[in-house]
Design a protein around this motif. Structure first.
Motif: not given
Length: 270
Positions: A213-216, A228-232
């Motif tokens: 859902d979010h990636i650091a 951010a989110t994967p799309e962002e």
């Protein structure tokens, strides 16, 4: 997907970790928040501190400065053993006890928490079904299972006491690509049902984009490059490091693939 009532919020607040004798910190000023019920992926090159960051949450490693809070309570304010029993933990090596049956492996934490035998039997049967294994598997020993089956048991054991938070360190990393893909998809569906908070370490950007859902994204030196989110992440990488790590040459293809994966998941869940 709505979070489980028992899902936890996790906050990293200016967290740094320096190991004794090290000239540089393993993690520097790490700050971000994982909302309840979300999967947060920690990713980056080898040695960037992603596993260290995850291990700070259950105090397998203690922080040097800053704070990690679970539902607003500092992890440093709870005894390590109590803290770990309140969280699920699944790792690449799985860590199943070879001398215990599958059922007894799954029951490890419930036994430590003092559950009665009937409740443990019921929960074990429920979890075997949840991860797609036959009830008869409960009487087997880890050496009698395939790699994919052992990974499923590792996830079942992490879920045994219905924890609000799961910590997963390369949980699908030691198996063949086809089995890994199946387990990723099963994990995604399982998360849709359970709504747990998950902190998940991987080195695989496709796995991160598929499950997170979010990636650091972490840089060498333990610095957070982008959260951010994967799309962002795919549309607007924060800098050249993130752009290169995600794969600038495959950016459009990644975005199309990612959106297709999300659409397929929504259609299956509808």
């Amino acid at each position: 997907m709505s979070p489980s009532p028992s899902a936890a919020t996790v906050e990293f607040d200016h967290v740094s970790k320096r190991y004794p004798g090290a000239t540089e910190p393993a993690i520097r000023e790490l700050t971000f928040e994982v909302p309840a019920g979300e999967v947060c992926i920690l990713i980056g090159p080898s040695g960037c501190g992603k596993t260290t960051a995850m291990r700070l949450v259950n105090r397998m490693t203690d922080l040097t400065s800053g704070d990690v809070r679970v539902d607003g309570v500092s992890v440093m304010d709870r005894p390590p053993a109590e803290l770990r029993r309140s969280m699920g933990y699944a790792i690449q090596q799985i860590g199943l006890f070879p001398h215990l049956t599958v059922a007894d492996n799954i029951a490890t934490v419930p036994k430590l928490l003092g559950w009665d035998a009937a409740r443990i039997r019921s929960r074990t049967a429920e979890l075997l079904e949840l991860v797609g294994l036959e009830p008869s598997m409960g009487t087997r020993y880890p050496a009698q299972l395939s790699g994919g089956q052992r990974q499923r048991i590792g996830v079942a054991r992490a879920l045994a006491a219905d924890p609000p938070l799961l910590l997963m360190d390369e949980p699908f990393g030691a198996i063949d690509p086809i089995t890994r893909g199946r387990l990723q998809e099963e994990f995604r569906k399982l998360q849709q049902d359970l709504g747990k908070t998950v902190i998940f370490v991987t080195h695989d950007i496709d796995e991160a984009l598929k499950l997170g859902d979010h990636i650091a994204v972490m840089k060498p030196g333990g610095v957070l490059a982008q959260y951010a989110t994967p799309e962002e992440l795919v549309r607007s990488p924060a800098d050249e490091f993130v752009e290169e790590f995600v794969g600038v040459d495959r950016m459009v293809a990644r975005l199309e693939w990612l959106l297709a994966v999300r659409r397929q998941g929504q259609e299956q869940d509808a």
